[in-house]
Design an enzyme around this catalytic site. Structure first.
Site: not given
Length: 598
Positions: A259, A291
């Site tokens: 993340d 990400e």
């Protein structure tokens, strides 16, 4: 306990002689640090020169323990494998993996075969309930299940990104063995399981590390969640490297999605992590996905398989909905050209300045990367849940045909598709941001933060009134987010049949040809349409014609399908292929052709 040939630096490790080794990194602990074991006198701990405190104690699996700081505060183990209750409660010593794995020979599937399905385990009803959904997902064509974060969080419900104990799966969803059972059952169906991990911050409730390990964080760099984690510290790097191996080894996950990697200061550690993980788990298909708002193409040649393609999502969202506020403003000018650019090269932003980001350059060149280096989605937890009211595209797109065209574009493109839970059944339920903080002051701070977050979005600006986002801490907010609608059974069945048909084509005709696929270029057609072509690994050429506007677009003769060598793979709208042959591209349609050399 471990499933790799590694030392065990953090947590509670049962030893062969029946004792347990407790190890804590506490470089800034004040005098009086102690290990507390239920029913025993406190055991004094004294950190060594590197900051590690260690005690070998005559106890075994099942032992409840805490650490007591010099001021009397008791805290859980930051590397606890299991909690006895919530994040403020005692930690539990766990033993060697005793789960009876039914598919120990599973080694995973190649990345190019991937069809991702992102799901929140709590909304699915927990590990056991999600396990019951696996056969339907396998039948749909899903090959890799992606679980939103499981790290122990405060309260019974959470979006997942407020975890504070990264090694401990939250028991609100079930037991560790039930999680292993979910993964084992998926492997039995030929499906891998990936875990979303958060290595860029800890949640706001239950993170005690600053009290005894202040060097864990930097005092010179801030992130949206507070002080940045200090990856210059060897112990910090080791903490997260062992965490990655914990999930991939102990639980046999097939990959990790990191993340917000852009909030990890020092991308060299990300490269180190990839090398470390792959070096410890040879012979397995381990998928590492980022990400990363920085669009760092260099990481995708340094051990990472792919990155979420926010750029392509943003331009598709604008074309589908017309929205141009907030970060969509960067994609609203010449969207057809932006669509073509992303289909051809992966990202739109490859070093040019971004107006939404204050004119700062963003990204690195990505045209040299294969299409499989990009994860393509129409919706995900961020892009839906970060809306004030969590609306899905079924409520935002002006026509069902336009959404169907975008789905066809997504699922048959060479980029790796990600389906967000409920999309496959045309869900109209919102996906909202939800928490369950017990502290009223923290709950209010989260509400206020949501208000500030949407100040840049004109549709949600202002304080008070119907535009306010739902209260994240209310149980109703969680309940409204259930992704599988009880009603609209006929429509849901039609959507599932549509997804199944597209994914069957992908599995049969595209997946075997995607390794080594290369772009042959893309062109904008009018204001809302594009054509893109890719050469597949057997020489076949995949061609896409997509028009996400309502008006018909004329098609230059040079771009028309080439006679007998163009085989219709799929058309989202009946008659769209005939329209192409006649020299125009229907509105709200997508057509894929597969051409073979004469």
């Amino acid at each position: 306990m471990t499933a790799w040939p590694e030392p065990y630096t953090f947590g509670a490790l049962p030893l062969p002689d029946g004792r347990t080794r407790f190890r804590l990194w506490a470089p800034s602990a004040s005098p009086g640090l102690a290990l507390l074991i239920e029913g025993r006198a406190p055991i004094a701990l004294h950190p060594d020169a590197q900051g590690y405190a260690q005690a070998d104690v005559d106890c075994g699996p099942g032992t409840r323990y805490r650490y007591r700081l010099g001021d009397g505060l008791t805290v859980p183990d930051p590397a606890a494998r299991l909690q006895d209750g919530d994040v403020h409660d005692a930690s539990i010593v766990t033993g060697a993996d005793a789960y009876p794995w039914q598919h120990p020979g599973w080694r995973g599937r190649p990345w190019e075969e991937t069809v991702l399905y992102e799901v929140h385990v709590g909304l699915a009803g927990g590990y056991a309930a999600l396990r019951g959904r696996l056969p339907a997902l396998a039948d749909l064509g899903v090959t890799l299940l992606e679980l939103m974060p499981l790290a122990d969080f405060p309260g019974p419900r959470n979006w997942g990104y407020d975890g504070v104990l990264p090694y401990a799966p939250d028991t609100a969803y079930g037991s560790p063995d039930e999680l292993k059972g979910l993964i084992d059952a998926a492997h039995g169906l030929g499906m891998g399981v990936m875990l979303d991990v958060v290595y860029n911050h800890f949640g706001p409730d239950g993170n005690y590390l600053p009290r005894y390990a202040a060097p864990f964080f930097r005092d010179d760099v801030q992130t949206p969640w507070g002080a940045a984690i200090d990856f210059r510290q060897a112990a910090v790097r080791r903490y997260f490297e062992e965490n990655a191996l914990h999930w991939l080894g102990e639980y046999r996950f097939d990959g990790l999605r990191l993340d917000a990697a852009h909030a990890i200061v020092g991308h060299e550690w990300l490269e180190e992590l990839a090398r470390h993980v792959r070096g410890q788990l040879p012979g397995r298909h381990v998928h590492l996905v980022l990400e990363n708002d920085d669009n760092r193409a260099s990481l995708l040649q340094a051990g990472y398989d792919a990155q979420w393609n926010d750029d392509l999502h943003h331009v598709l969202h604008h074309l589908l909905t017309g929205e141009s506020h907030g970060y969509y403003a960067d994609y609203a000018r010449q969207p057809a050209q932006a669509l073509a650019h992303c289909l051809e090269q992966g990202w739109l932003y490859q070093g040019q300045p971004s107006a939404h980001r204050g004119g700062r350059p963003r990204g690195e060149p990505s045209a040299h990367l294969p299409p499989s280096a990009f994860v393509l989605f129409l919706q995900n937890h961020d892009q839906t849940g970060n809306r004030a009211h969590g609306e899905r595209l079924t409520r935002l797109a002006p026509t069902a045909d336009r959404l169907r065209a975008a789905v066809a574009l997504q699922l048959l493109a060479p980029q790796v598709p990600l389906i967000f839970m409920g999309e496959e059944s045309g869900s109209q339920a919102p996906f909202l941001y939800f928490t369950s903080h017990a502290d009223p002051a923290l709950a209010q701070a989260v509400r206020a933060g949501r208000q500030r977050e949407f100040a840049d979005f004109a549709a949600f600006a202002g304080a008070g009134g119907a535009a306010d986002p739902p209260d994240p801490n209310a149980a109703e907010t969680f309940l409204r987010s259930h992704p599988w609608d009880a009603g609209h059974a006929d429509a849901a069945g039609q959507w599932r049949a549509y997804y199944r048909a597209l994914l069957h084509l992908r599995r049969q005709l595209l997946a075997p040809r995607l390794r080594g696929a290369q772009s042959l270029g893309a062109l904008a057609l009018g204001a809302h349409a594009a054509q893109a072509r890719w050469r597949l690994n057997d020489g076949a050429v995949l061609t896409l014609y997509a028009n996400l506007g309502g008006a018909r677009e004329p098609l230059p003769a040079a771009l028309a399908p080439r006679g007998d060598f163009a085989d219709l793979l799929f058309e989202s709208l009946p008659g769209a292929f005939d329209s192409l042959r006649a020299g125009s591209l229907c509105g709200d349609s997508a057509v894929y052709l597969l051409e073979y050399a004469p």
